[in-house]
Design an enzyme around this catalytic site. Structure first.
Site, PDB file in Angstrom:
ATOM      1  N   GLU B  49       0.812  -1.223   0.000  1.00  0.00           N
ATOM      2  CA  GLU B  49       0.000   0.000   0.000  1.00  0.00           C
ATOM      3  C   GLU B  49       0.842   1.269   0.000  1.00  0.00           C
ATOM      4  O   GLU B  49       0.400   2.307  -0.491  1.00  0.00           O
ATOM      5  CB  GLU B  49      -0.966   0.000   1.181  1.00  0.00           C
ATOM      6  CG  GLU B  49      -2.080  -1.045   1.087  1.00  0.00           C
ATOM      7  CD  GLU B  49      -1.687  -2.423   1.589  1.00  0.00           C
ATOM      8  OE1 GLU B  49      -0.481  -2.650   1.893  1.00  0.00           O
ATOM      9  OE2 GLU B  49      -2.563  -3.295   1.696  1.00  0.00           O
ATOM     10  N   PHE B 111     -11.038  -7.143  14.597  1.00  0.00           N
ATOM     11  CA  PHE B 111     -10.018  -7.639  13.672  1.00  0.00           C
ATOM     12  C   PHE B 111      -9.726  -6.594  12.590  1.00  0.00           C
ATOM     13  O   PHE B 111     -10.638  -6.088  11.950  1.00  0.00           O
ATOM     14  CB  PHE B 111     -10.488  -8.949  13.028  1.00  0.00           C
ATOM     15  CG  PHE B 111      -9.499  -9.486  12.033  1.00  0.00           C
ATOM     16  CD1 PHE B 111      -8.223  -9.887  12.428  1.00  0.00           C
ATOM     17  CD2 PHE B 111      -9.821  -9.560  10.678  1.00  0.00           C
ATOM     18  CE1 PHE B 111      -7.298 -10.362  11.510  1.00  0.00           C
ATOM     19  CE2 PHE B 111      -8.899 -10.036   9.751  1.00  0.00           C
ATOM     20  CZ  PHE B 111      -7.639 -10.437  10.167  1.00  0.00           C
ATOM     21  N   GLN B 112      -8.465  -6.286  12.432  1.00  0.00           N
ATOM     22  CA  GLN B 112      -7.989  -5.297  11.449  1.00  0.00           C
ATOM     23  C   GLN B 112      -8.610  -3.924  11.644  1.00  0.00           C
ATOM     24  O   GLN B 112      -8.863  -3.202  10.684  1.00  0.00           O
ATOM     25  CB  GLN B 112      -8.193  -5.805  10.022  1.00  0.00           C
ATOM     26  CG  GLN B 112      -7.348  -7.053   9.759  1.00  0.00           C
ATOM     27  CD  GLN B 112      -7.150  -7.355   8.290  1.00  0.00           C
ATOM     28  OE1 GLN B 112      -8.020  -7.100   7.467  1.00  0.00           O
ATOM     29  NE2 GLN B 112      -5.992  -7.899   7.955  1.00  0.00           N
ATOM     30  N   LYS B 161     -17.319  -0.848   6.740  1.00  0.00           N
ATOM     31  CA  LYS B 161     -17.857  -1.863   5.842  1.00  0.00           C
ATOM     32  C   LYS B 161     -19.377  -1.740   5.692  1.00  0.00           C
ATOM     33  O   LYS B 161     -19.902  -1.821   4.585  1.00  0.00           O
ATOM     34  CB  LYS B 161     -17.482  -3.242   6.384  1.00  0.00           C
ATOM     35  CG  LYS B 161     -17.679  -4.380   5.392  1.00  0.00           C
ATOM     36  CD  LYS B 161     -17.100  -5.681   5.951  1.00  0.00           C
ATOM     37  CE  LYS B 161     -17.500  -6.881   5.103  1.00  0.00           C
ATOM     38  NZ  LYS B 161     -16.618  -7.096   3.958  1.00  0.00           N
ATOM     39  N   MET B 473      24.131   8.845   1.458  1.00  0.00           N
ATOM     40  CA  MET B 473      24.036  10.139   2.121  1.00  0.00           C
ATOM     41  C   MET B 473      24.374  10.010   3.608  1.00  0.00           C
ATOM     42  O   MET B 473      25.010  10.892   4.185  1.00  0.00           O
ATOM     43  CB  MET B 473      22.628  10.720   1.936  1.00  0.00           C
ATOM     44  CG  MET B 473      22.465  12.113   2.491  1.00  0.00           C
ATOM     45  SD  MET B 473      23.668  13.269   1.810  1.00  0.00           S
ATOM     46  CE  MET B 473      22.755  13.888   0.395  1.00  0.00           C
TER      47      MET B 473
HETATM   48  C1  LIG Z   1      12.493   5.774   4.811  1.00  0.00           C
HETATM   49  C2  LIG Z   1      13.774   6.434   5.139  1.00  0.00           C
HETATM   50  N1  LIG Z   1      14.627   5.869   6.027  1.00  0.00           N
HETATM   51  C3  LIG Z   1      15.801   6.462   6.301  1.00  0.00           C
HETATM   52  C4  LIG Z   1      16.162   7.631   5.700  1.00  0.00           C
HETATM   53  C5  LIG Z   1      17.496   8.307   6.034  1.00  0.00           C
HETATM   54  N2  LIG Z   1      18.328   8.385   4.818  1.00  0.00           N
HETATM   55  C6  LIG Z   1      18.411   9.505   4.079  1.00  0.00           C
HETATM   56  S1  LIG Z   1      19.371   9.320   2.727  1.00  0.00           S
HETATM   57  C7  LIG Z   1      19.740   7.747   3.141  1.00  0.00           C
HETATM   58  C8  LIG Z   1      20.648   6.925   2.292  1.00  0.00           C
HETATM   59  C9  LIG Z   1      20.028   6.547   1.007  1.00  0.00           C
HETATM   60  O1  LIG Z   1      20.822   5.541   0.420  1.00  0.00           O
HETATM   61  P1  LIG Z   1      20.608   5.172  -1.084  1.00  0.00           P
HETATM   62  O2  LIG Z   1      19.180   4.911  -1.355  1.00  0.00           O
HETATM   63  O3  LIG Z   1      21.552   4.077  -1.460  1.00  0.00           O
HETATM   64  O4  LIG Z   1      20.981   6.510  -1.843  1.00  0.00           O
HETATM   65  P2  LIG Z   1      22.419   7.240  -1.913  1.00  0.00           P
HETATM   66  O5  LIG Z   1      22.444   8.255  -0.824  1.00  0.00           O
HETATM   67  O6  LIG Z   1      23.460   6.199  -1.735  1.00  0.00           O
HETATM   68  O7  LIG Z   1      22.445   7.881  -3.256  1.00  0.00           O
HETATM   69  C10 LIG Z   1      19.113   7.382   4.326  1.00  0.00           C
HETATM   70  C11 LIG Z   1      19.246   6.070   4.987  1.00  0.00           C
HETATM   71  C12 LIG Z   1      15.234   8.202   4.814  1.00  0.00           C
HETATM   72  N3  LIG Z   1      15.455   9.377   4.204  1.00  0.00           N
HETATM   73  N4  LIG Z   1      14.066   7.576   4.532  1.00  0.00           N
END
Ligand SMILES: Cc1ncc(C[n+]2csc(CCOP(=O)(O)OP(=O)(O)O)c2C)c(N)n1
Ligand SMILES: [Mg+2]
Lengths: 161, 576
Positions: B49, B111-112, B161, B473
């Site tokens: 979802e 439920f749910q 529902k 990042m």
């Molecule tokens: C759902 C979620 N969890 C954690 C983060 C924290 N976060 C920001 S950038 C990042 C790294 C992303 O890694 P990747 O998808 O490999 O992209 P890259 O930065 O390597 O280009 C993280 C963990 C986030 N923004 N969103």
């Protein structure tokens, strides 16, 4: 300092939760919030007292305005207001102090609403200072129980809010 | 006519002009699904979802129309939450319809059962629990109105529902929606506008900050006229990309944490900031104590609650930019600011000299080169949908936009996993356009199950996976700010090309700059979906996004790409 906002809201389930949720989420500090019916069916009225040292009342107003169920909000602090507080205070008394307490209540224009064997219950209404003043004096006799409502307010004169 | 609640849902969706619903069924929404066949609406079955919510969001951003997501109660509905919060933060118009347990069971931990109106209270523009089928049609009408008007946002309708099953006389509501507590179009205060014009006309170092609101107003041409008449340089927010042509001599590109150095310098040195349809996110301002200290600020936004929220404005105007920009333009005198422009140009030339893209090739594939190649091959004409992380910042920097084209990225919430499902929504909204999802290896794996949706719907989405084997990042922060300790950021990845091939999607792996262009061309020539994995440099100068304003620093205190890697044309005046 505190500021007083009056909000007219739709009388629907969950509206209080929306308002309270908003205040919490935006980390707004409020002193009190009261809600009740108005003369118009379907519309409730909230009086919200904001602790303006810690929270910008204007921000509260703008954010409340964004809620779909909030019909109107106004900061009435600068307007000529009648603002009232209600307190019910149960005080310990004995044969000696009973008369003295009743006299004090009288001078604060409070009312005795219930008399027990060793307690009496007092109703006080007025602005916060007056109610607070009475509470302080009664503390010396021993307050057994107390409940206070938040501020309710209305602008004086002509136009309804 | 007699209709059940379930039928009214589809009747109303048709009446609102909805052509597609992204969803995933379950017990509490089955009655509604049961009637789907009788209506002309396309349903896209997602794999999770969250994907439905992001796809509806991507659809909305690519089309300007309201995106619709549908899910069952409980876990189905809670899976939407990340997507709803994403849409809320980025003001994306969306209506989510969730099944709910029957009204007699509400509050019993049935439920749910999950309290969706409670859960989504702070992440929706508004939400409804429908307790009576009589109200359903008007609620749906209101929901669409609220979602798309004013500052758009997501609206959730929780539908028990028994309300779906109940029958009533259905009369399609025709009147305009009137809500006493909701008036989106802000009246413009003429006096404030006059004061704004005075400040603008007396400015010597004006900078326009253009945000998402400009794009939503559709008044990008007016902005261009305004900037030219003022001779103001324009800095863009992440979501404001496209509001002003990036190749225009007055454009400074993106500002903020990973903004162009010249843009950040100009903001800090400006004597006037004209902020349009933006909200001074902390990623845009850096530390507030030292933010644009010499400037007067004029802030115009449709949302009164955004004014004076973060940055106090000298003139704050609540208004819809659709009207305000033109009114303002009429009050502006043509100006030129030679000395200021010279300084800006100087900063810009320094940025160019440091730019990794202008550096002689050393054979290593770096992500900026990947994005630059994508832009060149697509002539900047694709709808780009990004995920979140380094690749997102590089895409913002290197995929320059000269038109107010859909540019789809999760800005406010920064939701990893956004790109693929949002690209699916964008492709459905714009079937004739070329859509690229650009994702990192981390984020791609958060929603890659939507590859199944992609092939089931036979959509030609192109996917560029920027693989640096890291949560890049976060790794960059660890390298630069956390003593180089790489905790929980290294990724052991699958063979992505084989993974997509299991879905029947053609895939390529690019490891050298020399092959990038040819493989992109090959992927573009496919009739259906295509996938490219770019294996890029992952650490150090080649693997970090520069410039970077460290958290807590002022906007001009940027960490720049170390000079050693680039010949610097500058004068050494810069000491960030
Ligand atoms: C759902 C979620 N969890 C954690 C983060 C924290 N976060 C920001 S950038 C990042 C790294 C992303 O890694 P990747 O998808 O490999 O992209 P890259 O930065 O390597 O280009 C993280 C963990 C986030 N923004 N969103
Ligand atoms: Mg990565």
């Amino acid at each position: 300092m505190s500021r007083t906002l009056i909000a007219l809201v739709e009388d629907k389930p969950g509206v209080l939760a929306r308002v309270a949720g908003l205040l919490r989420r935006r980390a707004f500090n409020i002193e009190s919030l009261t809600v009740g019916r108005t003369q118009e069916p379907g519309i409730s009225r909230m009086t919200i007292v904001v602790d303006s040292d810690r929270t910008d009342a204007e921000k509260v107003l703008q954010n409340l305005n964004k809620l779909v169920n909030v019909i109107d909000v106004e900061d009435v602090t600068e307007r000529a207001l009648v603002a009232r507080n209600l307190a019910l205070i149960k005080v310990q008394v004995n044969g000696g102090s009973r008369a003295e307490v009743m006299q004090i209540v009288d001078s604060f224009r409070g009312r005795v609403v219930d008399v027990g064997l060793d307690t009496i219950m007092i109703e006080a209404t007025g602005n916060e200072e007056k109610v607070e003043g009475l509470v302080q004096v009664l503390q010396a006799f021993g307050i057994v129980e107390m409940v206070r409502g938040g501020r309710v307010a209305m602008v004086r004169g002509g136009q309804p809010q | 006519m007699r209709r059940t609640g379930a039928q009214i849902v589809w009747e109303m969706l048709e009446q609102e002009g909805v052509e597609v619903v992204f969803g995933f069924p379950g017990g509490a929404i089955l009655d509604t699904y049961h009637c789907l066949q009788d209506y002309e609406i396309r349903h896209v079955l997602v794999r999770h979802e969250q994907g439905a919510a992001h796809a509806a969001d991507g659809y909305a951003r690519a089309s300007g129309r309201v995106g619709v997501a549908m899910a069952t109660s409980g876990p189905g509905a809670t899976n939407l939450v990340t997507g709803i919060a994403t849409a809320m933060m980025d003001s994306s118009p969306m209506v989510c319809i969730t099944g709910q347990v029957g009204t007699s069971l509400i509050g019993t931990d049935a439920f749910q059962e999950a309290d969706m109106t409670g859960i989504t209270l702070p992440i929706t523009k508004h939400n409804y629990l429908v307790t009576d089928v009589e109200n359903l049609a008007s609620i749906m009408r209101e929901a669409f109105h609220i979602a798309r008007s004013g500052r758009p946002g997501p609206v959730l309708i929780d539908l028990p529902k028994n309300v779906q099953q109940a029958e009533t006389d259905f009369v399609p509501p025709k009147d305009e929606v009137r809500l006493s507590g909701y008036e989106p179009a802000g009246r413009v205060d003429a006096e404030q506008l006059l004061r704004a014009a005075e400040l603008i006309n007396s400015a010597e170092r004006p900078v326009i900050l253009a945000g998402h609101g400009v794009l939503m107003s559709g008044k990008t041409r007016t902005l261009k006229e305004l900037a030219e008449r003022m001779e103001a340089v324009v800095a863009l927010t992440l979501l404001g990309k496209g509001a002003f042509p990036e190749s225009h001599p007055l454009c400074l590109g993106m500002m903020g944490m990973h903004g162009e150095a010249a843009a950040n310098r100009a903001v800090q040195e400006a004597d006037l900031l004209l902020a349009l349809g933006m909200r001074f996110d902390d990623r845009v301002t850096g530390t507030l104590e030292q933010y644009a200290p010499m400037s007067r600020k004029v802030h115009i936004d449709a949302d009164a609650a955004e004014l004076n929220k973060i940055v106090p404005a000298d003139v704050a105007i609540v208004g819809d930019l659709r009207h305000v920009l033109e009114e303002l333009l009429a009050m502006i005198e043509p100006a030129s600011h030679e000395g200021w422009m010279e300084r800006v140009d100087h900063w810009r030339s320094q940025s160019r000299a440091r730019d990794i893209i202008n550096r002689p090739q050393n054979g290593r594939l770096v992500a900026p080169y990947v994005i630059d190649s994508l832009r060149k091959e697509t002539q900047g004409d694709a709808i780009v949908v990004t995920d979140v992380g380094q690749h997102q910042m590089w895409t913002a920097m290197y995929y320059g936009l000269d038109r107010p084209d859909p540019w789809i990225t999760s800005g406010g919430l920064g939701t990893m996993g956004f790109a693929l499902p949002a690209a699916i929504g964008a492709q459905i909204a714009q079937p004739d356009r070329e859509v690229w999802a650009i994702a990192g290896d981390g984020g791609f794996q958060m929603t890659m199950q939507e590859l199944g949706t992609l092939i089931q719907e036979d959509l030609p989405v192109r996917i560029a996976l920027v693989n640096n084997s890291y949560l890049g990042m976060v790794r960059q922060w660890q390298e630069l700010l956390y003593e180089g300790r790489y905790e929980a950021t290294y990724l052991v990845n699958p063979d992505f090309v084989r993974l997509v091939s299991a879905y029947g999607i053609p895939g390529w792996r690019v490891t050298e700059p020399a092959n990038a262009a040819a493989v992109i061309a090959e992927a573009r020539s496919q009739a259906g979906p295509a996938f490219i994995e770019f294996v890029v440099a992952s650490e150090g100068d080649d693997g970090n996004v520069y410039p970077m304003v460290p958290p807590g620093a002022a906007l001009h205190e940027m960490i720049r790409r170390p000079e050693a890697s680039v010949e610097l044309a500058g004068t050494g005046e810069e000491k960030e």
